[in-house]
Scaffold this motif. Structure first.
Motif, short mmCIF file in Angstrom:
data_model
loop_
_atom_site.label_atom_id
_atom_site.label_comp_id
_atom_site.label_asym_id
_atom_site.label_seq_id
_atom_site.Cartn_x
_atom_site.Cartn_y
_atom_site.Cartn_z
N LEU A 82 66.48 30.26 21.83
CA LEU A 82 67.63 30.40 20.95
C LEU A 82 68.24 31.80 21.02
O LEU A 82 69.46 31.96 20.93
N PHE A 83 67.37 32.80 21.17
CA PHE A 83 67.83 34.19 21.19
C PHE A 83 68.57 34.52 22.47
O PHE A 83 69.61 35.18 22.49
N GLY A 84 68.03 34.06 23.60
CA GLY A 84 68.68 34.31 24.88
C GLY A 84 68.12 35.52 25.60
O GLY A 84 67.52 36.41 25.00
N PRO A 85 68.29 35.58 26.92
CA PRO A 85 67.67 36.62 27.74
C PRO A 85 68.12 38.03 27.42
O PRO A 85 67.39 38.99 27.67
N GLU A 86 69.29 38.20 26.85
CA GLU A 86 69.77 39.55 26.55
C GLU A 86 68.93 40.23 25.47
O GLU A 86 68.96 41.46 25.33
N ASP A 121 63.97 41.48 26.19
CA ASP A 121 63.34 42.75 26.58
C ASP A 121 63.31 43.78 25.46
O ASP A 121 62.65 44.81 25.59
N VAL A 122 64.02 43.54 24.35
CA VAL A 122 64.05 44.54 23.29
C VAL A 122 63.15 44.19 22.11
O VAL A 122 62.94 45.00 21.21
N ILE A 123 62.59 42.96 22.09
CA ILE A 123 61.74 42.54 20.99
C ILE A 123 60.40 43.28 21.06
O ILE A 123 59.71 43.23 22.08
N GLY A 124 60.03 43.97 19.99
CA GLY A 124 58.79 44.71 19.96
C GLY A 124 57.85 44.28 18.86
O GLY A 124 56.89 44.99 18.54
N THR A 149 55.29 38.38 13.18
CA THR A 149 56.46 39.11 12.67
C THR A 149 57.74 38.59 13.30
O THR A 149 58.78 38.46 12.62
N TYR A 150 57.69 38.30 14.59
CA TYR A 150 58.85 37.73 15.30
C TYR A 150 59.29 36.45 14.61
O TYR A 150 60.48 36.26 14.30
N VAL A 151 58.34 35.55 14.33
CA VAL A 151 58.69 34.27 13.69
C VAL A 151 59.28 34.51 12.30
O VAL A 151 60.30 33.93 11.94
N LEU A 152 58.66 35.39 11.53
CA LEU A 152 59.13 35.64 10.17
C LEU A 152 60.52 36.27 10.16
O LEU A 152 61.38 35.90 9.34
N MET A 180 66.10 48.80 17.10
CA MET A 180 65.44 48.14 18.23
C MET A 180 66.33 47.05 18.83
O MET A 180 66.48 46.95 20.05
N LEU A 181 66.94 46.26 17.98
CA LEU A 181 67.70 45.11 18.45
C LEU A 181 69.10 45.46 18.91
O LEU A 181 69.68 44.76 19.75
N GLY A 182 69.68 46.52 18.37
CA GLY A 182 71.03 46.89 18.75
C GLY A 182 72.01 45.78 18.44
O GLY A 182 71.94 45.14 17.38
#
Length: 236
Positions: free
Chosen positions: A191-195, A198-201, A206-209, A224-226
């Motif tokens: 859903l987020f897409g390739p762009e 690489d920035v998800i830390g 935590t990502y799911v929440l 982080m996400l810009g």
């Protein structure tokens, strides 16, 4: 539209669904009657009503797995969720009034509601194992047609996200199944897409929440996400 390779599904989804539902059973069977009135992350739904909501999802799973279709697929495990974006006023939220009413009918939810959940969820897992063993089986649900594997993945996502909702005031409750969390993360990747990949830390939980709007983004997250930050939450 197919999910990107980074979001590909693992093998053994029947077992993943079984463990995912099994962890929810572990949560539920450890509760007292009073615990079913505790808050969750779902507005207007305490633990009892949210378990009823999950019960009806397991019932939908049982019916879907047991009733194959020959219609062509029009969704996969990622694109299915594009019909349920967070905050879309055209998509109804779960009927909180209905599930609250149903939950209130269980006078001893620690026994009756838990037994009902266990019976339906275990039947859904058994039906899923049969359906997933048949190559190419398709399932009709929510007005769309998916492969059985994609359908199973959507069930895992629903259960994992609501597991995290359920245990917010239950600190001793078991955490969700790790592989179920990974399936959920793969779905969010699609859903987020390739762009944004690489920035998800964040760690997976935590990502799911944060990607589902359960936990708000802070300043560090925004840095982080810009520009990708405006895409969150990805689903409700």
């Amino acid at each position: 539209m197919r999910a990107p390779e980074l979001g590909a599904l693992p093998l053994g989804l029947a077992a993943t669904l079984g463990r995912t539902y099994g962890r929810l059973t572990e949560v539920a069977q450890g509760l007292t009657d009073a615990d079913f009135a505790r808050n969750t992350r779902c507005a207007g739904m305490a633990v009892g009503p949210l378990l009823v909501h999950l019960l009806y999802d397991a019932e939908r799973a049982l019916m879907g797995f047991a009733t194959p279709t020959v219609a062509e697929t029009d969704r996969d495990f990622v694109s299915y969720w594009r019909d349920f974006p967070h905050g879309d006023e055209g998509v109804p939220e779960p009927d909180t009034s209905f599930v609250r009413t149903v939950a209130s009918a269980y006078r001893h939810p620690s026994e009756k509601l838990v037994d009902h959940w266990r019976g339906v969820s275990e039947a859904a897992v058994r039906a899923g194992a049969v359906a997933l063993a048949e190559k190419g089986r398709r399932i009709e649900t929510q007005g769309h047609v998916l492969r059985a594997t994609d359908f199973a993945a959507t069930l895992v996502v629903e259960a994992i996200v609501h597991h995290l909702d359920l245990i917010v005031e239950l600190p001793d409750a078991p955490e969700p199944d790790p592989e179920g969390l990974q399936v959920t993360a793969r779905t969010l990747d699609g859903l987020f897409g390739p762009e944004a990949w690489d920035v998800i830390g964040w760690d997976t939980t935590t990502y799911v929440l944060k990607a589902t709007g359960r936990v708000p983004l802070d300043e560090d997250d925004l840095d982080m996400l810009g520009p990708s930050a405006v895409r969150l939450p990805l689903l409700g």
